[in-house]
Design a protein around this motif. Structure first.
Motif, mmCIF file in Angstrom:
data_model
loop_
_atom_site.group_PDB
_atom_site.id
_atom_site.type_symbol
_atom_site.label_atom_id
_atom_site.label_comp_id
_atom_site.label_asym_id
_atom_site.label_seq_id
_atom_site.Cartn_x
_atom_site.Cartn_y
_atom_site.Cartn_z
ATOM 1 N N ALA A 19 -4.572 6.795 -6.725
ATOM 2 C CA ALA A 19 -3.390 6.162 -6.139
ATOM 3 C C ALA A 19 -3.772 5.230 -4.989
ATOM 4 O O ALA A 19 -3.236 4.126 -4.851
ATOM 5 C CB ALA A 19 -2.413 7.228 -5.655
ATOM 6 N N ILE A 20 -4.716 5.660 -4.156
ATOM 7 C CA ILE A 20 -5.165 4.833 -3.032
ATOM 8 C C ILE A 20 -5.820 3.555 -3.532
ATOM 9 O O ILE A 20 -5.533 2.451 -3.057
ATOM 10 C CB ILE A 20 -6.144 5.617 -2.142
ATOM 11 N N LEU A 21 -6.712 3.684 -4.494
ATOM 12 C CA LEU A 21 -7.435 2.513 -4.987
ATOM 13 C C LEU A 21 -6.508 1.528 -5.698
ATOM 14 O O LEU A 21 -6.635 0.314 -5.536
ATOM 15 C CB LEU A 21 -8.561 2.951 -5.928
ATOM 16 N N THR A 22 -5.574 2.051 -6.469
ATOM 17 C CA THR A 22 -4.609 1.176 -7.138
ATOM 18 C C THR A 22 -3.750 0.447 -6.110
ATOM 19 O O THR A 22 -3.473 -0.752 -6.232
ATOM 20 C CB THR A 22 -3.712 1.995 -8.085
ATOM 21 N N THR A 45 2.868 -1.632 -11.799
ATOM 22 C CA THR A 45 3.770 -2.621 -12.395
ATOM 23 C C THR A 45 5.087 -2.683 -11.631
ATOM 24 O O THR A 45 5.579 -3.766 -11.294
ATOM 25 C CB THR A 45 4.041 -2.280 -13.871
ATOM 26 N N LEU A 46 5.662 -1.532 -11.347
ATOM 27 C CA LEU A 46 6.929 -1.489 -10.620
ATOM 28 C C LEU A 46 6.785 -2.099 -9.226
ATOM 29 O O LEU A 46 7.629 -2.880 -8.778
ATOM 30 C CB LEU A 46 7.419 -0.046 -10.519
ATOM 31 N N VAL A 67 0.846 -1.198 0.000
ATOM 32 C CA VAL A 67 0.000 0.000 0.000
ATOM 33 C C VAL A 67 0.883 1.250 0.000
ATOM 34 O O VAL A 67 0.679 2.172 -0.800
ATOM 35 C CB VAL A 67 -0.949 0.006 1.218
ATOM 36 N N LEU A 68 1.875 1.265 0.876
ATOM 37 C CA LEU A 68 2.753 2.431 0.967
ATOM 38 C C LEU A 68 3.583 2.619 -0.303
ATOM 39 O O LEU A 68 3.708 3.733 -0.826
ATOM 40 C CB LEU A 68 3.679 2.290 2.176
ATOM 41 N N LEU A 69 4.147 1.526 -0.809
ATOM 42 C CA LEU A 69 4.996 1.614 -1.990
ATOM 43 C C LEU A 69 4.202 2.044 -3.217
ATOM 44 O O LEU A 69 4.604 2.973 -3.941
ATOM 45 C CB LEU A 69 5.675 0.262 -2.250
ATOM 46 N N THR A 70 3.087 1.379 -3.485
ATOM 47 C CA THR A 70 2.315 1.688 -4.685
ATOM 48 C C THR A 70 1.732 3.087 -4.625
ATOM 49 O O THR A 70 1.745 3.826 -5.621
ATOM 50 C CB THR A 70 1.177 0.660 -4.876
#
Length: 343
Positions: A125-128, A325-326, A108-111
């Motif tokens: 960004a939160i949902l992804t 992806t990353l 969650v933090l990274l994405t």
């Protein structure tokens, strides 16, 4: 009954009929080879999108579509709790639960931070981040009600939901194929391969598809590991709702203390998991309730698909997809190492 109530009732039943067809079709199609990689919820979403080719039917039932995408989503999430057997999760051991907590928190933090660095708006960004971290489409739709947006941003939030679901569906399918291809090269035991797939793939359907490639032991381990992440959906939704409210409060003027957004339907999700674990409902009944959960969730996804703005999605999805992806590459690498050295 006045004419307005009559029209609303007709809109509801019309929307219910359309979305039910999509949900049932999605559930059946997801049993087929290759389509099982996509999953019933994403197929229902795609079928809902296809219904936009009949704009008259969609526009006539617009009010009912909004109701189903909201209320049926919550009902589906509640019933999904029957899928969680808390005793089996406890028996999986401290290592599995710890891995799930680290994966969900770290991803969650990274994405989220990668997405923000790439210019993705906060809500998307939160949902992804939650979709890639917890359980794909169900996590996206479970956390989205915690992100309270104003009425003028409601359409944009629906676009964010579809974008996030599409991202986790595509990436989950790609990484499922990658992990199956990596299996003979990594020299993992059956348990280790199950931990890797359940700990790194996005949807339950992806974990099942990849885990089954390693045999029954891998499949069972993949499901337990994945469900350990699903269990964290409720606390994650609560924490994200609190955090989002705190962030938005710092940029807006408020007249008093804000209320903590408590996701009551998530309490229902935990309650049904408790009921399914300790009451003697029987395997057939539990399977039926879980299937019903996916029908309701499928109806909500189809309703969401019927209100998609395709042009906006293609314009806004690129950077969010890159960030996911990353982070998914990092997740696969980390979970593979953890499975190799700790399981």
């Amino acid at each position: 009954m006045d004419i307005r109530t009559t029209m609303a009732t007709r809109s509801f039943w019309g929307a219910a009929g359309l979305t039910l067809v999509c949900a049932v079709a999605g559930s059946e199609l997801a049993q087929l080879p290759y389509l099982n990689l996509v999953g019933a919820l994403v197929i229902a979403l795609l079928l809902g999108m296809a219904l936009q080719l009949a704009p008259r039917a969609v526009n006539a039932n617009r009010a009912g579509i909004g109701f189903i995408s909201n209320k049926f989503l919550r009902l589906g999430i509640i019933l999904l709790g029957f899928k969680l057997n808390l005793i089996q999760l406890a028996q999986a051991g401290v290592k599995t639960i710890t891995l799930a907590a680290v994966v969900v928190t770290g991803m969650v933090l990274l994405t989220y931070n990668l997405s923000r660095k790439l210019g993705v708006d906060r809500e998307l960004a939160i949902l992804t981040a939650t979709g890639t971290s917890i359980c794909g489409a169900a996590a996206v739709m479970g956390v989205s009600p915690q992100i309270k947006v104003s009425a003028d941003k409601a359409e944009r939030q629906r676009e964010n939901e579809v974008l996030a679901v599409a991202i986790v569906a595509i990436l989950g399918t790609v990484f499922t194929l990658i992990e199956i291809g990596l299996k003979p090269l990594l020299h993992l035991t059956a348990v280790q391969f199950g931990v890797m797939t359940g700990g790194s793939l996005h949807e339950i359907a992806h974990a099942v598809a990849a885990g089954s490639a390693g045999g029954p032991v891998s499949l069972d381990t993949a499901i337990i590991t994945k469900l350990s992440r699903v269990l964290l959906l409720a606390p994650a939704a609560l924490i994200i709702g609190w955090w989002y409210q705190k962030q938005t409060a710092s940029t807006t003027t408020t007249t008093g203390p804000a209320k903590l957004p408590i996701p009551w339907f998530m309490a229902g999700f935990l309650l049904t998991s408790i009921i399914g674990t300790w009451l003697p409902l029987g395997d057939a009944t539990l399977a039926g309730l879980v299937k019903l959960a996916y029908i309701f969730l499928g109806m909500a996804m189809a309703a969401l698909g019927m209100s998609v703005n395709f042009r906006v999605i293609f314009q806004r999805g690129g950077n969010a997809f890159l960030a996911a992806t990353l982070s998914s590459v990092v997740l696969l690498t980390g979970v593979t190492l953890a499975s190799k050295f700790f399981f």
